[in-house]
Scaffold this motif. Structure first.
Motif, PDB file in Angstrom:
ATOM      1  N   SER A 110       0.756  -1.196  -0.038  1.00  0.00           N
ATOM      2  CA  SER A 110      -0.013   0.204   0.075  1.00  0.00           C
ATOM      3  C   SER A 110       0.967   1.285   0.161  1.00  0.00           C
ATOM      4  O   SER A 110       0.621   2.255  -0.732  1.00  0.00           O
ATOM      5  CB  SER A 110      -0.842   0.095   1.245  1.00  0.00           C
ATOM      6  OG  SER A 110      -1.846  -1.067   1.132  1.00  0.00           O
ATOM      7  N   THR A 111       1.923   1.171   0.720  1.00  0.00           N
ATOM      8  CA  THR A 111       2.777   2.509   0.713  1.00  0.00           C
ATOM      9  C   THR A 111       3.408   2.477  -0.577  1.00  0.00           C
ATOM     10  O   THR A 111       3.669   3.759  -0.999  1.00  0.00           O
ATOM     11  CB  THR A 111       3.996   2.121   2.080  1.00  0.00           C
ATOM     12  OG1 THR A 111       3.323   1.977   3.070  1.00  0.00           O
ATOM     13  CG2 THR A 111       4.709   3.464   1.893  1.00  0.00           C
ATOM     14  N   GLN A 112       3.944   1.750  -1.420  1.00  0.00           N
ATOM     15  CA  GLN A 112       4.598   1.546  -2.572  1.00  0.00           C
ATOM     16  C   GLN A 112       3.648   2.035  -3.727  1.00  0.00           C
ATOM     17  O   GLN A 112       3.984   3.053  -4.355  1.00  0.00           O
ATOM     18  CB  GLN A 112       5.097   0.468  -2.909  1.00  0.00           C
ATOM     19  CG  GLN A 112       6.418  -0.174  -2.401  1.00  0.00           C
ATOM     20  CD  GLN A 112       6.896  -1.502  -2.727  1.00  0.00           C
ATOM     21  OE1 GLN A 112       6.128  -2.374  -2.676  1.00  0.00           O
ATOM     22  NE2 GLN A 112       7.942  -1.352  -3.126  1.00  0.00           N
ATOM     23  N   ILE A 113       2.408   1.675  -3.530  1.00  0.00           N
ATOM     24  CA  ILE A 113       1.265   2.232  -4.491  1.00  0.00           C
ATOM     25  C   ILE A 113       0.849   3.745  -4.095  1.00  0.00           C
ATOM     26  O   ILE A 113       1.001   4.669  -5.259  1.00  0.00           O
ATOM     27  CB  ILE A 113      -0.060   1.343  -4.099  1.00  0.00           C
ATOM     28  CG1 ILE A 113       0.164   0.062  -4.546  1.00  0.00           C
ATOM     29  CG2 ILE A 113      -1.260   2.127  -5.011  1.00  0.00           C
ATOM     30  CD1 ILE A 113      -0.979  -0.922  -4.315  1.00  0.00           C
ATOM     31  N   THR A 114       0.971   4.187  -2.736  1.00  0.00           N
ATOM     32  CA  THR A 114       0.934   5.727  -2.636  1.00  0.00           C
ATOM     33  C   THR A 114       2.249   6.181  -3.084  1.00  0.00           C
ATOM     34  O   THR A 114       1.940   7.531  -3.557  1.00  0.00           O
ATOM     35  CB  THR A 114       0.737   6.021  -1.133  1.00  0.00           C
ATOM     36  OG1 THR A 114      -0.502   4.959  -0.725  1.00  0.00           O
ATOM     37  CG2 THR A 114       0.489   7.172  -0.862  1.00  0.00           C
ATOM     38  N   ASP A 115       3.102   5.756  -3.066  1.00  0.00           N
ATOM     39  CA  ASP A 115       4.487   6.577  -3.435  1.00  0.00           C
ATOM     40  C   ASP A 115       4.246   6.694  -5.076  1.00  0.00           C
ATOM     41  O   ASP A 115       4.669   7.685  -5.486  1.00  0.00           O
ATOM     42  CB  ASP A 115       5.693   5.834  -3.100  1.00  0.00           C
ATOM     43  CG  ASP A 115       5.859   5.956  -1.684  1.00  0.00           C
ATOM     44  OD1 ASP A 115       5.563   6.651  -1.110  1.00  0.00           O
ATOM     45  OD2 ASP A 115       6.813   5.008  -1.086  1.00  0.00           O
ATOM     46  N   CYS A 116       3.900   5.658  -5.655  1.00  0.00           N
ATOM     47  CA  CYS A 116       3.644   5.739  -7.007  1.00  0.00           C
ATOM     48  C   CYS A 116       2.797   7.001  -7.538  1.00  0.00           C
ATOM     49  O   CYS A 116       3.030   7.744  -8.518  1.00  0.00           O
ATOM     50  CB  CYS A 116       3.223   4.477  -7.695  1.00  0.00           C
ATOM     51  SG  CYS A 116       4.635   3.184  -7.572  1.00  0.00           S
ATOM     52  N   ALA A 117       1.605   7.033  -6.746  1.00  0.00           N
ATOM     53  CA  ALA A 117       0.502   7.974  -6.913  1.00  0.00           C
ATOM     54  C   ALA A 117       1.119   9.312  -6.786  1.00  0.00           C
ATOM     55  O   ALA A 117       0.942  10.296  -7.336  1.00  0.00           O
ATOM     56  CB  ALA A 117      -0.702   7.736  -6.296  1.00  0.00           C
ATOM     57  N   ASP A 118       1.959   9.718  -5.699  1.00  0.00           N
ATOM     58  CA  ASP A 118       2.378  10.722  -5.258  1.00  0.00           C
ATOM     59  C   ASP A 118       3.481  11.206  -6.423  1.00  0.00           C
ATOM     60  O   ASP A 118       3.375  12.405  -6.762  1.00  0.00           O
ATOM     61  CB  ASP A 118       3.229  11.053  -4.011  1.00  0.00           C
ATOM     62  CG  ASP A 118       2.289  10.679  -2.917  1.00  0.00           C
ATOM     63  OD1 ASP A 118       1.090  10.807  -3.063  1.00  0.00           O
ATOM     64  OD2 ASP A 118       2.763  10.221  -1.654  1.00  0.00           O
ATOM     65  N   GLU A 119       4.371  10.444  -6.817  1.00  0.00           N
ATOM     66  CA  GLU A 119       5.198  10.668  -8.083  1.00  0.00           C
ATOM     67  C   GLU A 119       4.377  11.241  -9.176  1.00  0.00           C
ATOM     68  O   GLU A 119       4.852  12.499  -9.696  1.00  0.00           O
ATOM     69  CB  GLU A 119       6.325   9.518  -8.333  1.00  0.00           C
ATOM     70  CG  GLU A 119       7.387   9.279  -7.132  1.00  0.00           C
ATOM     71  CD  GLU A 119       8.312  10.097  -7.110  1.00  0.00           C
ATOM     72  OE1 GLU A 119       8.390  11.103  -8.022  1.00  0.00           O
ATOM     73  OE2 GLU A 119       8.980   9.994  -6.150  1.00  0.00           O
ATOM     74  N   LEU A 120       3.571  10.744  -9.547  1.00  0.00           N
ATOM     75  CA  LEU A 120       2.587  11.056 -10.843  1.00  0.00           C
ATOM     76  C   LEU A 120       1.793  12.325 -10.630  1.00  0.00           C
ATOM     77  O   LEU A 120       1.721  13.212 -11.491  1.00  0.00           O
ATOM     78  CB  LEU A 120       1.744   9.894 -11.327  1.00  0.00           C
ATOM     79  CG  LEU A 120       2.332   8.549 -11.682  1.00  0.00           C
ATOM     80  CD1 LEU A 120       1.370   7.564 -11.977  1.00  0.00           C
ATOM     81  CD2 LEU A 120       3.083   8.906 -13.017  1.00  0.00           C
ATOM     82  N   MET A 121       1.371  12.400  -9.304  1.00  0.00           N
ATOM     83  CA  MET A 121       0.574  13.795  -9.030  1.00  0.00           C
ATOM     84  C   MET A 121       1.625  14.935  -9.079  1.00  0.00           C
ATOM     85  O   MET A 121       1.248  15.934  -9.778  1.00  0.00           O
ATOM     86  CB  MET A 121       0.186  13.896  -7.638  1.00  0.00           C
ATOM     87  CG  MET A 121      -1.220  12.759  -7.475  1.00  0.00           C
ATOM     88  SD  MET A 121      -2.428  13.389  -8.443  1.00  0.00           S
ATOM     89  CE  MET A 121      -2.830  15.026  -8.058  1.00  0.00           C
ATOM     90  N   GLU A 122       3.107  14.632  -8.793  1.00  0.00           N
ATOM     91  CA  GLU A 122       4.207  15.802  -8.859  1.00  0.00           C
ATOM     92  C   GLU A 122       4.335  15.873 -10.235  1.00  0.00           C
ATOM     93  O   GLU A 122       4.484  17.398 -10.673  1.00  0.00           O
ATOM     94  CB  GLU A 122       5.416  15.294  -8.065  1.00  0.00           C
ATOM     95  CG  GLU A 122       6.463  16.478  -8.005  1.00  0.00           C
ATOM     96  CD  GLU A 122       5.919  17.786  -7.522  1.00  0.00           C
ATOM     97  OE1 GLU A 122       6.331  18.898  -7.757  1.00  0.00           O
ATOM     98  OE2 GLU A 122       5.009  17.647  -6.401  1.00  0.00           O
ATOM     99  N   THR A 123       4.567  14.857 -11.030  1.00  0.00           N
ATOM    100  CA  THR A 123       4.962  15.016 -12.438  1.00  0.00           C
ATOM    101  C   THR A 123       3.709  15.720 -13.167  1.00  0.00           C
ATOM    102  O   THR A 123       3.998  16.755 -14.058  1.00  0.00           O
ATOM    103  CB  THR A 123       5.067  13.856 -13.059  1.00  0.00           C
ATOM    104  OG1 THR A 123       5.973  13.190 -12.442  1.00  0.00           O
ATOM    105  CG2 THR A 123       5.597  14.049 -14.544  1.00  0.00           C
ATOM    106  N   GLY A 124       2.705  15.687 -13.043  1.00  0.00           N
ATOM    107  CA  GLY A 124       1.481  16.302 -13.576  1.00  0.00           C
ATOM    108  C   GLY A 124       1.240  17.814 -13.102  1.00  0.00           C
ATOM    109  O   GLY A 124       1.146  18.289 -13.843  1.00  0.00           O
TER     110      GLY A 124
END
Length: 222
Positions: free
Chosen positions: A153-167
């Motif tokens: 769950s933590t890794q999935i959240t990290d992936c989402a955070d990275e994509l949110m920042e890129t967006g």
């Protein structure tokens, strides 16, 4: 003399009668018994199929193993995990395919780590979400998995955070279409992500306003 003559005649007559009887037996035609003809029939396909044992259907375990094998060779871990989830829901015990389960889970984790290292957060998030959904329930299998549900769950959240920042970087550069595309990738593996949903809604409204403004500017004034 008379008596001898009569005896001779009687003997001769008896001899002739016996000779005639023997000759009649030799010349009598043989009577042959009628031959019974045997008709050979070719067995029908129905008879052949009933005579041969029907092929055995593969057991649920063997069927699952046969489908999994090519998926694992191609490293199609998401499809393999989806299959395991369906088989588990259908009642197949996880221990019955324990080896395949662990190969699939740990193979998917190794591939997701490689995607994270390559900063491919979209594909990594999708694969990690598949692992989380297909995570085993059997305690013995859980001990052999290389991660926990919490870590996933933590890794999935990290992936989402990275994509949110890129967006967000794309949004600030006024590349709204690119920003939308990136944030929609978040929803592919985290459909309830509140920040992504809000960002998409805001950006779509802003794009709609820009299109409306462009239409007004291009409309000729009478």
């Amino acid at each position: 003399l008379m008596q001898r003559t009569i005896t001779w005649l009687a003997t001769t007559l008896l001899f002739l009668i016996m000779l005639n009887a023997c000759t009649g037996l030799q010349n009598r035609p043989e009577t042959k018994s009628p031959k019974t003809s045997t008709i050979k029939t070719t067995p029908t396909s129905t008879e052949l199929s009933s005579a041969q044992p029907a092929p055995k259907k593969p057991s649920p375990v063997n069927r699952t193993q046969l489908i999994l094998e090519p998926l694992l060779k191609k490293e199609s871990y998401a499809a393999a995990l989806e299959l395991l989830r369906k088989e588990r829901a259908a009642g197949l015990p996880e221990q019955a395919i324990a080896e395949e389960y662990l190969l699939t889970i740990n193979g998917a984790l190794a591939k997701s780590n490689a995607l994270l290292a390559a900063k491919d957060y979209s594909r990594a998030g999708l694969l990690l979400q598949s692992v989380l959904l297909g995570y085993p329930e059997d305690p013995e299998l859980i001990r052999q998995v290389g991660t926990t549900r919490e870590e996933l769950s933590t890794q999935i959240t990290d992936c989402a955070d990275e994509l949110m920042e890129t967006g967000l970087v794309a949004y600030r550069a006024e590349d709204f279409s690119a920003a939308l595309d990136i944030w929609q990738q978040v929803l592919a593996f985290a459909p309830d992500h509140a920040e992504a949903l809000k960002a998409i809604q805001t950006t779509e409204m802003q794009l709609a306003n820009l299109r409306s403004l462009d239409d007004k500017q291009t409309t000729p004034v009478n």
